[in-house]
Scaffold this motif. Structure first.
Motif, PDB file in Angstrom:
ATOM      1  N   GLU A   1     -10.853   4.774  20.760  1.00  0.00           N
ATOM      2  CA  GLU A   1     -10.338   4.490  21.955  1.00  0.00           C
ATOM      3  C   GLU A   1      -9.769   5.586  22.656  1.00  0.00           C
ATOM      4  N   LYS A   2      -9.978   5.734  23.608  1.00  0.00           N
ATOM      5  CA  LYS A   2      -9.218   6.915  24.402  1.00  0.00           C
ATOM      6  C   LYS A   2      -8.983   6.464  25.974  1.00  0.00           C
ATOM      7  N   ASP A   3      -7.760   7.145  26.192  1.00  0.00           N
ATOM      8  CA  ASP A   3      -7.059   6.791  27.602  1.00  0.00           C
ATOM      9  C   ASP A   3      -7.599   7.811  28.528  1.00  0.00           C
ATOM     10  N   THR A   4      -8.179   8.811  28.403  1.00  0.00           N
ATOM     11  CA  THR A   4      -8.772  10.018  29.131  1.00  0.00           C
ATOM     12  C   THR A   4     -10.001  10.038  28.888  1.00  0.00           C
ATOM     13  N   TYR A   5     -10.568  11.171  29.699  1.00  0.00           N
ATOM     14  CA  TYR A   5     -12.176  11.414  29.517  1.00  0.00           C
ATOM     15  C   TYR A   5     -12.759  12.001  28.133  1.00  0.00           C
ATOM     16  N   GLY A   6     -11.947  12.819  27.549  1.00  0.00           N
ATOM     17  CA  GLY A   6     -12.403  13.303  26.341  1.00  0.00           C
ATOM     18  C   GLY A   6     -11.536  12.661  25.027  1.00  0.00           C
ATOM     19  N   SER A   7     -11.986  12.380  23.700  1.00  0.00           N
ATOM     20  CA  SER A   7     -11.337  11.751  22.749  1.00  0.00           C
ATOM     21  C   SER A   7     -10.636  12.961  21.857  1.00  0.00           C
ATOM     22  N   PRO A   8      -9.383  13.034  21.636  1.00  0.00           N
ATOM     23  CA  PRO A   8      -8.980  13.686  21.027  1.00  0.00           C
ATOM     24  C   PRO A   8      -9.043  13.386  19.236  1.00  0.00           C
ATOM     25  N   GLU A   9      -9.127  12.019  19.346  1.00  0.00           N
ATOM     26  CA  GLU A   9      -9.413  11.626  17.743  1.00  0.00           C
ATOM     27  C   GLU A   9     -10.807  11.879  17.305  1.00  0.00           C
ATOM     28  N   LEU A  10     -12.100  11.652  18.369  1.00  0.00           N
ATOM     29  CA  LEU A  10     -13.197  12.124  17.999  1.00  0.00           C
ATOM     30  C   LEU A  10     -13.320  13.491  17.802  1.00  0.00           C
ATOM     31  N   PHE A  11     -12.527  14.392  18.403  1.00  0.00           N
ATOM     32  CA  PHE A  11     -12.474  15.684  18.128  1.00  0.00           C
ATOM     33  C   PHE A  11     -11.828  16.106  16.310  1.00  0.00           C
ATOM     34  N   ASP A  12     -10.766  15.449  16.144  1.00  0.00           N
ATOM     35  CA  ASP A  12     -10.179  15.446  14.858  1.00  0.00           C
ATOM     36  C   ASP A  12     -11.059  15.002  13.705  1.00  0.00           C
ATOM     37  N   TRP A  13     -11.866  13.952  14.114  1.00  0.00           N
ATOM     38  CA  TRP A  13     -12.592  13.426  12.989  1.00  0.00           C
ATOM     39  C   TRP A  13     -13.753  14.294  12.762  1.00  0.00           C
ATOM     40  N   LEU A  14     -14.412  14.801  14.031  1.00  0.00           N
ATOM     41  CA  LEU A  14     -15.673  15.418  13.914  1.00  0.00           C
ATOM     42  C   LEU A  14     -15.267  17.054  13.155  1.00  0.00           C
ATOM     43  N   ARG A  15     -14.339  17.348  13.100  1.00  0.00           N
ATOM     44  CA  ARG A  15     -13.936  18.675  12.630  1.00  0.00           C
ATOM     45  C   ARG A  15     -13.783  18.309  10.931  1.00  0.00           C
ATOM     46  N   GLN A  16     -13.869  17.097  10.594  1.00  0.00           N
ATOM     47  CA  GLN A  16     -13.845  16.941   9.094  1.00  0.00           C
ATOM     48  C   GLN A  16     -15.146  16.609   8.584  1.00  0.00           C
ATOM     49  N   GLN A  17     -16.272  16.487   9.529  1.00  0.00           N
ATOM     50  CA  GLN A  17     -17.619  16.272   9.212  1.00  0.00           C
ATOM     51  C   GLN A  17     -18.583  17.271   9.076  1.00  0.00           C
ATOM     52  N   SER A  18     -19.708  17.235   8.630  1.00  0.00           N
ATOM     53  CA  SER A  18     -20.770  18.295   8.540  1.00  0.00           C
ATOM     54  C   SER A  18     -22.189  17.952   8.989  1.00  0.00           C
ATOM     55  N   PHE A  19     -22.009  17.248  10.197  1.00  0.00           N
ATOM     56  CA  PHE A  19     -23.301  16.655  10.811  1.00  0.00           C
ATOM     57  C   PHE A  19     -24.112  18.241  11.350  1.00  0.00           C
ATOM     58  N   ASP A  20     -25.411  17.954  10.919  1.00  0.00           N
ATOM     59  CA  ASP A  20     -26.384  18.852  11.638  1.00  0.00           C
ATOM     60  C   ASP A  20     -26.758  18.624  13.047  1.00  0.00           C
ATOM     61  N   VAL A  21     -26.766  17.353  13.593  1.00  0.00           N
ATOM     62  CA  VAL A  21     -27.173  17.088  14.754  1.00  0.00           C
ATOM     63  C   VAL A  21     -26.102  16.113  15.409  1.00  0.00           C
ATOM     64  N   LEU A  22     -25.620  16.305  16.511  1.00  0.00           N
ATOM     65  CA  LEU A  22     -24.769  15.179  17.059  1.00  0.00           C
ATOM     66  C   LEU A  22     -25.709  14.766  18.232  1.00  0.00           C
ATOM     67  N   GLU A  23     -25.993  13.469  18.475  1.00  0.00           N
ATOM     68  CA  GLU A  23     -26.689  13.227  19.833  1.00  0.00           C
ATOM     69  C   GLU A  23     -25.667  12.126  20.612  1.00  0.00           C
ATOM     70  N   PHE A  24     -25.778  12.481  21.996  1.00  0.00           N
ATOM     71  CA  PHE A  24     -24.793  11.595  22.964  1.00  0.00           C
ATOM     72  C   PHE A  24     -25.486  10.958  23.877  1.00  0.00           C
ATOM     73  N   VAL A  25     -25.352   9.564  24.022  1.00  0.00           N
ATOM     74  CA  VAL A  25     -25.706   8.667  24.984  1.00  0.00           C
ATOM     75  C   VAL A  25     -24.429   7.801  25.566  1.00  0.00           C
ATOM     76  N   GLY A  26     -24.613   7.423  26.916  1.00  0.00           N
ATOM     77  CA  GLY A  26     -23.724   6.807  27.602  1.00  0.00           C
ATOM     78  C   GLY A  26     -23.586   7.104  28.850  1.00  0.00           C
ATOM     79  N   VAL A  27     -22.426   6.888  29.378  1.00  0.00           N
ATOM     80  CA  VAL A  27     -21.785   6.956  30.680  1.00  0.00           C
ATOM     81  C   VAL A  27     -20.486   7.652  30.790  1.00  0.00           C
ATOM     82  N   VAL A  28     -20.026   8.395  31.702  1.00  0.00           N
ATOM     83  CA  VAL A  28     -20.672   8.887  33.026  1.00  0.00           C
ATOM     84  C   VAL A  28     -21.030  10.319  32.684  1.00  0.00           C
ATOM     85  N   THR A  29     -22.086  10.544  33.039  1.00  0.00           N
ATOM     86  CA  THR A  29     -22.652  12.150  32.272  1.00  0.00           C
ATOM     87  C   THR A  29     -21.684  13.188  32.911  1.00  0.00           C
TER      88      THR A  29
END
Length: 174
Positions: free
Chosen positions: A94-122
């Motif tokens: 959940e986020k109350d603004t445009y970007g998600s600080p929690e997503l950022f923190d979670w991603l920093r702990q991951q080792s993904f090779d590819v991130l794909e984004f879909v959704g709204v608003v571009t």
């Protein structure tokens, strides 16, 4: 490993207070993409715009004074077949603004090779979360499928895709 990040595909952005026709057309392509990620054993993550009663007093609310995605209302829920495609193990931020600080923190702990984004608003939440992801995982390849992102403003949609390409984001089907 791959991660699909579904940005704000919620009732209020599709058919609710901020809904627009192009968002409705994304439903089945996004749901199909979620199913492919699940079938491949890849990660699926959702961001959910979620506001409280004080939304109109926030900076965003002053510039966009349209009630939307209020916590606990039907407009805050994932939309249609995208909601049905979500699995219990998928992560929601959940986020109350445009970007998600929690997503950022979670991603920093991951080792993904590819991130794909879909959704709204571009040009708003998709762009903001892509920038956070690029900062969190600077070596990951980031992909935007133009069949799965939309904006109520076609000119700003195209401009955002131009900006994303200039930041070395792989924009497909353009």
């Amino acid at each position: 490993m791959r991660c699909l990040i579904v940005v704000d595909y919620q009732v209020d952005f599709v058919t609710g207070s901020l809904g627009f026709p192009a968002a409705l057309r994304l439903e089945h392509p996004i749901a199909a993409k979620i199913a492919r990620y699940h079938a491949n054993g890849d990660q699926v993550v959702f961001t959910l715009d979620a506001h409280g009663e004080n939304y109109r007093l926030t900076r965003e609310g002053k510039y966009l004074p349209v009630e939307h995605c209020r916590r606990g209302t039907p407009g805050c829920a994932l939309y249609g077949s995208v909601a049905q495609a979500k699995h219990s193990q998928d992560i929601c931020f959940e986020k109350d603004t445009y970007g998600s600080p929690e997503l950022f923190d979670w991603l920093r702990q991951q080792s993904f090779d590819v991130l794909e984004f879909v959704g709204v608003v571009t040009q708003v939440c998709v762009l903001a979360n892509v920038m956070l992801a690029q900062t969190a995982l600077p070596e990951a390849s980031i992909v935007i499928d133009t069949d799965c992102v939309a904006s109520p403003d076609p000119a700003l949609h195209r401009a955002a895709l131009d900006v994303l390409e200039s930041l070395h984001i792989h924009v497909t089907r353009r």
